[in-house]
Design a protein around this motif. Structure first.
Motif, PDB file in Angstrom:
ATOM      1  N   ARG A 191      -2.989   2.006  -1.157  1.00 58.96           N
ATOM      2  CA  ARG A 191      -4.169   1.216  -0.844  1.00 58.96           C
ATOM      3  C   ARG A 191      -4.826   0.714  -2.125  1.00 58.96           C
ATOM      4  NH1 ARG A 191      -8.858   4.262   1.829  1.00 58.96           N
ATOM      5  NH2 ARG A 191      -9.301   4.396  -0.370  1.00 58.96           N
ATOM      6  N   GLU A 192      -4.895   1.607  -3.113  1.00 60.88           N
ATOM      7  CA  GLU A 192      -5.439   1.220  -4.409  1.00 60.88           C
ATOM      8  C   GLU A 192      -4.663   0.053  -5.002  1.00 60.88           C
ATOM      9  OE1 GLU A 192      -7.832   2.671  -7.160  1.00 60.88           O
ATOM     10  OE2 GLU A 192      -8.589   2.350  -5.146  1.00 60.88           O
ATOM     11  N   THR A 193      -3.311   0.165  -4.916  1.00 58.03           N
ATOM     12  CA  THR A 193      -2.454  -0.872  -5.472  1.00 58.03           C
ATOM     13  C   THR A 193      -2.767  -2.208  -4.817  1.00 58.03           C
ATOM     14  OG1 THR A 193      -0.739   0.753  -5.789  1.00 58.03           O
ATOM     15  CG2 THR A 193      -0.057  -1.537  -5.877  1.00 58.03           C
ATOM     16  N   ARG A 194      -2.911  -2.168  -3.499  1.00 63.70           N
ATOM     17  CA  ARG A 194      -3.211  -3.370  -2.755  1.00 63.70           C
ATOM     18  C   ARG A 194      -4.516  -3.998  -3.248  1.00 63.70           C
ATOM     19  NH1 ARG A 194      -0.750  -4.844   1.746  1.00 63.70           N
ATOM     20  NH2 ARG A 194       0.226  -2.889   2.255  1.00 63.70           N
ATOM     21  N   GLN A 195      -5.514  -3.127  -3.419  1.00 62.86           N
ATOM     22  CA  GLN A 195      -6.816  -3.655  -3.822  1.00 62.86           C
ATOM     23  C   GLN A 195      -6.828  -4.107  -5.267  1.00 62.86           C
ATOM     24  OE1 GLN A 195      -9.209  -0.367  -2.665  1.00 62.86           O
ATOM     25  NE2 GLN A 195      -9.458  -1.110  -0.586  1.00 62.86           N
ATOM     26  N   ARG A 196      -6.138  -3.353  -6.108  1.00 65.33           N
ATOM     27  CA  ARG A 196      -6.236  -3.637  -7.526  1.00 65.33           C
ATOM     28  C   ARG A 196      -5.359  -4.809  -7.954  1.00 65.33           C
ATOM     29  NH1 ARG A 196      -8.419   0.529 -10.644  1.00 65.33           N
ATOM     30  NH2 ARG A 196      -8.030  -0.766 -12.441  1.00 65.33           N
ATOM     31  N   VAL A 197      -4.199  -4.969  -7.355  1.00 61.87           N
ATOM     32  CA  VAL A 197      -3.314  -6.047  -7.783  1.00 61.87           C
ATOM     33  C   VAL A 197      -3.233  -7.147  -6.751  1.00 61.87           C
ATOM     34  CG1 VAL A 197      -1.034  -6.693  -8.589  1.00 61.87           C
ATOM     35  CG2 VAL A 197      -1.903  -4.426  -9.042  1.00 61.87           C
ATOM     36  N   HIS A 198      -2.873  -6.777  -5.542  1.00 63.07           N
ATOM     37  CA  HIS A 198      -2.615  -7.798  -4.548  1.00 63.07           C
ATOM     38  C   HIS A 198      -3.843  -8.671  -4.308  1.00 63.07           C
ATOM     39  CE1 HIS A 198      -0.975  -9.009  -0.407  1.00 63.07           C
ATOM     40  NE2 HIS A 198      -2.015  -9.743  -0.688  1.00 63.07           N
ATOM     41  N   GLN A 199      -4.987  -8.055  -4.019  1.00 63.79           N
ATOM     42  CA  GLN A 199      -6.136  -8.857  -3.613  1.00 63.79           C
ATOM     43  C   GLN A 199      -6.620  -9.821  -4.700  1.00 63.79           C
ATOM     44  OE1 GLN A 199      -6.735  -9.418  -0.725  1.00 63.79           O
ATOM     45  NE2 GLN A 199      -6.198  -7.651   0.497  1.00 63.79           N
ATOM     46  N   PRO A 200      -6.827  -9.348  -5.932  1.00 70.90           N
ATOM     47  CA  PRO A 200      -7.270 -10.312  -6.949  1.00 70.90           C
ATOM     48  C   PRO A 200      -6.235 -11.396  -7.240  1.00 70.90           C
ATOM     49  CG  PRO A 200      -7.543  -8.056  -7.715  1.00 70.90           C
ATOM     50  CD  PRO A 200      -6.806  -7.982  -6.425  1.00 70.90           C
ATOM     51  N   VAL A 201      -4.962 -11.022  -7.220  1.00 70.68           N
ATOM     52  CA  VAL A 201      -3.918 -12.012  -7.485  1.00 70.68           C
ATOM     53  C   VAL A 201      -3.907 -13.043  -6.367  1.00 70.68           C
ATOM     54  CG1 VAL A 201      -1.419 -12.378  -7.626  1.00 70.68           C
ATOM     55  CG2 VAL A 201      -2.477 -10.502  -8.886  1.00 70.68           C
ATOM     56  N   PHE A 202      -3.974 -12.558  -5.143  1.00 74.15           N
ATOM     57  CA  PHE A 202      -3.981 -13.446  -3.984  1.00 74.15           C
ATOM     58  C   PHE A 202      -5.203 -14.374  -4.057  1.00 74.15           C
ATOM     59  CE2 PHE A 202      -5.056 -14.197   0.557  1.00 74.15           C
ATOM     60  CZ  PHE A 202      -3.900 -14.870   0.923  1.00 74.15           C
ATOM     61  N   ARG A 203      -6.346 -13.790  -4.364  1.00 75.80           N
ATOM     62  CA  ARG A 203      -7.564 -14.602  -4.453  1.00 75.80           C
ATOM     63  C   ARG A 203      -7.425 -15.703  -5.500  1.00 75.80           C
ATOM     64  NH1 ARG A 203     -13.245 -14.936  -3.805  1.00 75.80           N
ATOM     65  NH2 ARG A 203     -14.040 -16.071  -5.586  1.00 75.80           N
ATOM     66  N   SER A 204      -6.942 -15.349  -6.675  1.00 79.37           N
ATOM     67  CA  SER A 204      -6.806 -16.349  -7.739  1.00 79.37           C
ATOM     68  C   SER A 204      -5.871 -17.478  -7.339  1.00 79.37           C
ATOM     69  CB  SER A 204      -6.254 -15.705  -9.007  1.00 79.37           C
ATOM     70  OG  SER A 204      -7.253 -14.977  -9.631  1.00 79.37           O
ATOM     71  N   MET A 205      -4.751 -17.096  -6.718  1.00 77.93           N
ATOM     72  CA  MET A 205      -3.769 -18.107  -6.323  1.00 77.93           C
ATOM     73  C   MET A 205      -4.379 -19.056  -5.288  1.00 77.93           C
ATOM     74  SD  MET A 205      -0.495 -15.542  -6.098  1.00 77.93           S
ATOM     75  CE  MET A 205       0.643 -16.613  -5.287  1.00 77.93           C
ATOM     76  N   VAL A 206      -5.087 -18.490  -4.330  1.00 83.26           N
ATOM     77  CA  VAL A 206      -5.668 -19.310  -3.258  1.00 83.26           C
ATOM     78  C   VAL A 206      -6.788 -20.200  -3.833  1.00 83.26           C
ATOM     79  CG1 VAL A 206      -7.011 -19.200  -1.111  1.00 83.26           C
ATOM     80  CG2 VAL A 206      -4.984 -17.752  -1.401  1.00 83.26           C
ATOM     81  N   MET A 207      -7.642 -19.630  -4.703  1.00 84.24           N
ATOM     82  CA  MET A 207      -8.745 -20.421  -5.261  1.00 84.24           C
ATOM     83  C   MET A 207      -8.222 -21.577  -6.118  1.00 84.24           C
ATOM     84  SD  MET A 207     -11.467 -19.440  -3.976  1.00 84.24           S
ATOM     85  CE  MET A 207     -11.488 -18.200  -2.688  1.00 84.24           C
TER      86      MET A 207
END
Ligand SMILES: [Zn+2]
Length: 322
Positions: A191-207
């Motif tokens: 869960r940590e991995t998801r929050q720490r890497v996936h979410q910010p990376v996903f957010r940056s790509m989408v933005m």
């Protein structure tokens, strides 16, 4: 295949001959300062940073780039260990789920370099492991743009798989395997991995793809915008790709998740029937009801980044049946 320890011993022997190597204290100070600088530059790790910006860091008056030109691993000449490691941006259409970057223990993996100049680079990463020096992980989100994850610790090597084991926290280097707590810890780590890497990376790509604008209403204020998943990433089909994402303002994200607002596979907004019958203030009238039947105001320029009609269809079917 050499073991991690053998490789490290070779690295130590090489070091003995090296000139002008920083003290361990200086290497720690360099990392602290670089990470403090990145914290400011990236809005505490939330925003992506450009390759150009990564070359602008200064340490004790001298410019010291945080990214290597052309190689994945950055080790300044005066350092013993790698300062940053990079994962290249995967072109649209070739994305793989982030699970591919994780091992069975839930911790992320970083592939060793396998080309002719790889020896020194891989040793530099092993030095970070041996010396317990944190590294900066640059994850490509678009050509020339990176999501920065820091600090990251190299906590192990799996030479048989040509990869290193990473962790976000020195505490994660505690042995997990075989312990009765393993399953619980694995869940936590994942869960940590998801929050720490996936979410910010996903957010940056989408933005970046949506130029920091809500797809539905074109609102531009970054702090009021979310990167929404079309198919949640906890689902089987939840892929970490921009085509499974939408930049949405907080209100439209909440309306989308609540099934009040739907987006059809041909990029039109629909508002649920019973909601259309409600009467409320101006935000509701203009910002919700007024959108019914309207096309999306913002879609990514690159075709491969646009919302995937098949994923939208899956989600739209849920909206219509609600
Ligand atoms: Zn909006």
């Amino acid at each position: 295949m050499e073991t991690a320890q053998q490789v490290c011993r070779v690295a130590y022997l090489n070091l003995r001959d090296a000139q002008r190597v920083m003290s361990l204290e200086d290497e720690q100070a360099l990392r602290r300062e670089a990470m403090a600088w990145l914290t400011v530059r990236t809005n505490d790790g939330r925003d992506a940073i450009s390759r150009e910006d990564l070359t602008q860091f200064r340490f004790r008056g001298e410019r010291l780039t945080l990214i290597d030109q052309g190689r994945g691993i950055r080790k300044p000449a005066a350092c013993r260990a790698a300062l940053s490691i990079m994962t290249v941006h995967t072109p649209p259409g070739r994305e793989r789920p982030y699970n591919d970057m994780r091992g069975p223990d839930g911790l992320p993996r970083y592939k060793m370099r396998a080309d002719s100049r790889s020896g020194a680079d891989n040793r530099a990463v092993l030095q970070a492991l041996e010396l317990h020096l944190p590294v900066i992980w640059l994850v490509g989100v678009a050509p020339g743009w990176f999501q920065v994850v820091f600090p990251v610790f190299v906590i192990g090597a799996e030479p048989e798989l040509d990869q290193f084991v990473l962790a976000y926290d020195a505490a994660q280097s505690l042995p997990l395997l075989g312990s009765p707590m393993e399953e619980v810890l694995r869940h936590y780590v994942t869960r940590e991995t998801r929050q720490r890497v996936h979410q910010p990376v996903f957010r940056s790509m989408v933005m970046l793809a949506y130029q920091t604008q809500c797809a539905v209403c074109s609102l531009r204020h970054s702090q009021l915008l979310d990167a929404a998943h079309i198919i949640p990433d906890s689902d089987e089909g939840g892929i970490a790709a921009v085509r499974n994402g939408l930049a949405l303002c907080k209100i439209h994200h909440a309306a989308y998740d609540a099934g009040i607002l739907g987006i059809s596979p041909d990029y039109h907004v629909a508002i649920r029937d019973d909601v259309l019958a409600e009467v409320d203030g101006p935000l509701f009238e203009h910002g919700i009801k007024g959108l019914h039947g309207q096309p999306l105001m913002v879609t990514p320029r690159r075709r491969a980044d646009r919302p995937d009609p098949e994923l939208l269809q899956q989600r739209y079917a849920d909206f219509l049946s609600a």
